[in-house]
Design a protein around this motif. Structure first.
Motif, PDB file in Angstrom:
ATOM      1  N   TRP A 156      79.592  78.554 -23.190  1.00 30.88           N
ATOM      2  CA  TRP A 156      78.920  78.388 -21.901  1.00 30.88           C
ATOM      3  C   TRP A 156      77.513  78.961 -21.992  1.00 30.88           C
ATOM      4  O   TRP A 156      77.317  80.087 -22.458  1.00 30.88           O
ATOM      5  N   VAL A 157      76.527  78.185 -21.516  1.00 33.71           N
ATOM      6  CA  VAL A 157      75.129  78.597 -21.558  1.00 33.71           C
ATOM      7  C   VAL A 157      74.576  78.610 -20.133  1.00 33.71           C
ATOM      8  O   VAL A 157      74.777  77.659 -19.374  1.00 33.71           O
ATOM      9  N   LEU A 158      73.861  79.696 -19.797  1.00 39.54           N
ATOM     10  CA  LEU A 158      73.250  79.837 -18.473  1.00 39.54           C
ATOM     11  C   LEU A 158      71.941  79.062 -18.411  1.00 39.54           C
ATOM     12  O   LEU A 158      71.086  79.200 -19.286  1.00 39.54           O
ATOM     13  N   HIS A 159      71.783  78.261 -17.349  1.00 43.19           N
ATOM     14  CA  HIS A 159      70.540  77.544 -17.050  1.00 43.19           C
ATOM     15  C   HIS A 159      70.120  77.982 -15.646  1.00 43.19           C
ATOM     16  O   HIS A 159      70.630  77.464 -14.652  1.00 43.19           O
ATOM     17  N   PRO A 160      69.202  78.965 -15.537  1.00 47.49           N
ATOM     18  CA  PRO A 160      68.770  79.421 -14.212  1.00 47.49           C
ATOM     19  C   PRO A 160      67.661  78.526 -13.658  1.00 47.49           C
ATOM     20  O   PRO A 160      66.828  78.014 -14.412  1.00 47.49           O
ATOM     21  N   PHE A 161      67.661  78.346 -12.351  1.00 41.71           N
ATOM     22  CA  PHE A 161      66.642  77.552 -11.670  1.00 41.71           C
ATOM     23  C   PHE A 161      66.086  78.363 -10.505  1.00 41.71           C
ATOM     24  O   PHE A 161      66.835  79.024  -9.791  1.00 41.71           O
ATOM     25  N   VAL A 162      64.765  78.268 -10.311  1.00 39.83           N
ATOM     26  CA  VAL A 162      64.096  78.986  -9.223  1.00 39.83           C
ATOM     27  C   VAL A 162      63.168  78.028  -8.488  1.00 39.83           C
ATOM     28  O   VAL A 162      63.099  76.836  -8.820  1.00 39.83           O
ATOM     29  N   ALA A 163      62.439  78.542  -7.512  1.00 36.02           N
ATOM     30  CA  ALA A 163      61.551  77.727  -6.685  1.00 36.02           C
ATOM     31  C   ALA A 163      60.628  76.852  -7.537  1.00 36.02           C
ATOM     32  O   ALA A 163      60.099  77.295  -8.553  1.00 36.02           O
ATOM     33  N   GLY A 164      60.494  75.595  -7.120  1.00 37.09           N
ATOM     34  CA  GLY A 164      59.613  74.655  -7.801  1.00 37.09           C
ATOM     35  C   GLY A 164      60.259  73.895  -8.942  1.00 37.09           C
ATOM     36  O   GLY A 164      59.631  73.005  -9.521  1.00 37.09           O
ATOM     37  N   GLU A 165      61.493  74.221  -9.281  1.00 33.27           N
ATOM     38  CA  GLU A 165      62.171  73.552 -10.404  1.00 33.27           C
ATOM     39  C   GLU A 165      63.189  72.534  -9.907  1.00 33.27           C
ATOM     40  O   GLU A 165      63.597  72.553  -8.749  1.00 33.27           O
ATOM     41  N   ARG A 166      63.573  71.651 -10.811  1.00 35.57           N
ATOM     42  CA  ARG A 166      64.607  70.658 -10.517  1.00 35.57           C
ATOM     43  C   ARG A 166      65.930  71.127 -11.104  1.00 35.57           C
ATOM     44  O   ARG A 166      66.004  71.443 -12.292  1.00 35.57           O
ATOM     45  N   VAL A 167      66.959  71.169 -10.270  1.00 38.47           N
ATOM     46  CA  VAL A 167      68.291  71.555 -10.723  1.00 38.47           C
ATOM     47  C   VAL A 167      68.939  70.330 -11.361  1.00 38.47           C
ATOM     48  O   VAL A 167      68.978  69.257 -10.760  1.00 38.47           O
ATOM     49  N   GLU A 168      69.437  70.509 -12.567  1.00 40.86           N
ATOM     50  CA  GLU A 168      70.022  69.391 -13.311  1.00 40.86           C
ATOM     51  C   GLU A 168      71.533  69.552 -13.418  1.00 40.86           C
ATOM     52  O   GLU A 168      72.019  70.396 -14.153  1.00 40.86           O
ATOM     53  N   PHE A 169      72.248  68.729 -12.661  1.00 37.88           N
ATOM     54  CA  PHE A 169      73.709  68.670 -12.764  1.00 37.88           C
ATOM     55  C   PHE A 169      74.028  67.592 -13.793  1.00 37.88           C
ATOM     56  O   PHE A 169      74.286  66.443 -13.448  1.00 37.88           O
ATOM     57  N   SER A 170      73.990  67.935 -15.064  1.00 39.25           N
ATOM     58  CA  SER A 170      74.153  66.916 -16.108  1.00 39.25           C
ATOM     59  C   SER A 170      75.567  66.337 -16.136  1.00 39.25           C
ATOM     60  O   SER A 170      75.762  65.199 -16.562  1.00 39.25           O
ATOM     61  N   SER A 171      76.546  67.085 -15.641  1.00 36.10           N
ATOM     62  CA  SER A 171      77.931  66.598 -15.642  1.00 36.10           C
ATOM     63  C   SER A 171      78.108  65.353 -14.779  1.00 36.10           C
ATOM     64  O   SER A 171      79.025  64.566 -14.989  1.00 36.10           O
ATOM     65  N   VAL A 172      77.210  65.184 -13.801  1.00 36.35           N
ATOM     66  CA  VAL A 172      77.296  64.027 -12.910  1.00 36.35           C
ATOM     67  C   VAL A 172      76.009  63.207 -12.911  1.00 36.35           C
ATOM     68  O   VAL A 172      75.841  62.283 -12.111  1.00 36.35           O
ATOM     69  N   GLY A 173      75.063  63.560 -13.799  1.00 30.41           N
ATOM     70  CA  GLY A 173      73.831  62.792 -13.923  1.00 30.41           C
ATOM     71  C   GLY A 173      72.906  62.886 -12.723  1.00 30.41           C
ATOM     72  O   GLY A 173      72.249  61.907 -12.361  1.00 30.41           O
ATOM     73  N   LEU A 174      72.822  64.063 -12.103  1.00 33.57           N
ATOM     74  CA  LEU A 174      71.976  64.239 -10.923  1.00 33.57           C
ATOM     75  C   LEU A 174      70.980  65.362 -11.157  1.00 33.57           C
ATOM     76  O   LEU A 174      71.358  66.446 -11.603  1.00 33.57           O
ATOM     77  N   ALA A 175      69.693  65.093 -10.871  1.00 35.41           N
ATOM     78  CA  ALA A 175      68.663  66.129 -10.896  1.00 35.41           C
ATOM     79  C   ALA A 175      67.913  66.043  -9.582  1.00 35.41           C
ATOM     80  O   ALA A 175      67.570  64.953  -9.125  1.00 35.41           O
ATOM     81  N   LEU A 176      67.672  67.196  -8.950  1.00 36.89           N
ATOM     82  CA  LEU A 176      66.959  67.199  -7.682  1.00 36.89           C
ATOM     83  C   LEU A 176      66.216  68.513  -7.510  1.00 36.89           C
ATOM     84  O   LEU A 176      66.583  69.523  -8.115  1.00 36.89           O
TER      85      LEU A 176
END
Length: 196
Positions: A156-176
């Protein structure tokens, strides 16, 4: 999860029958039940935003999005949880209406009373689900998302996201944009300044 319910230990089937008659929700782990407390407005708003985004993205496909009223069964730990949001694309989950057991994505919105548990023991339990590809922890008091992704090597690898970034849910192919997850959330300036 908060306090153990005042109920003798019982097996999973007895829990499911008992839980169906309760007015409050209870999680179950290895024979014990734990009463769930209510959530604050930011928590509910973030969870709803995540569910809406996932549902809109996955509509018409083989995957289903569930919110906090659907139980998730972790058979390896003899446990049933109520994640804030999760996605399953497994045909086997369509046959069971009381709970699901093959998620690809699980999202928990943190609260002060459950954050340590969600990051620790609950994540350890969720990792025992072979189908799970991503586990997401969202802080409802500031723009901060910790997404844990299982690699092909099983780590398991941590992918942190903060203000101004796009969150990538790669398991379902969604980035927002992360801001989409916080739409209509009202931050408390004092809470944000005391946050680690």
């Amino acid at each position: 999860m908060s306090r153990p319910a005042l109920k003798d230990r019982f097996d999973a089937e007895a829990y499911l029958a008992w839980e169906a008659e309760q007015t409050e929700k209870h999680e179950y782990a290895n024979g014990e039940v734990f009463a769930m407390s209510g959530a604050l407005e930011n928590h509910v708003t973030v969870a709803l935003n995540v569910a809406i985004a996932l549902r809109s993205h996955l509509r018409g496909g083989p995957c289903s999005v569930f919110i906090s009223d659907m139980k998730l069964h972790v058979q390896a730990d003899d446990a049933f949880y109520y994640p804030d949001v999760f996605v399953t694309c497994a045909e086997s989950d369509r046959a069971e209406s009381r709970h699901k057991s093959t998620p690809s994505l699980v999202v928990e919105v943190l609260s002060s009373s459950t954050a340590a548990y969600d990051r620790g023991a609950k994540f350890a339990s969720y990792r025992k689900l072979p189908s799970l590809r991503e586990y997401v922890l969202i802080d409802p008091e500031r723009l901060s998302v910790d997404l844990f992704r299982r690699g092909d090597d099983g780590h398991w690898v941590l992918h942190p996201f903060v203000a101004g970034e796009r969150v990538e849910f790669s398991s379902v192919g969604l980035a927002l944009p992360i801001e989409d997850l916080y739409e209509d959330v009202r931050f408390d300036p004092e809470a944000a300044s005391t946050h680690p």
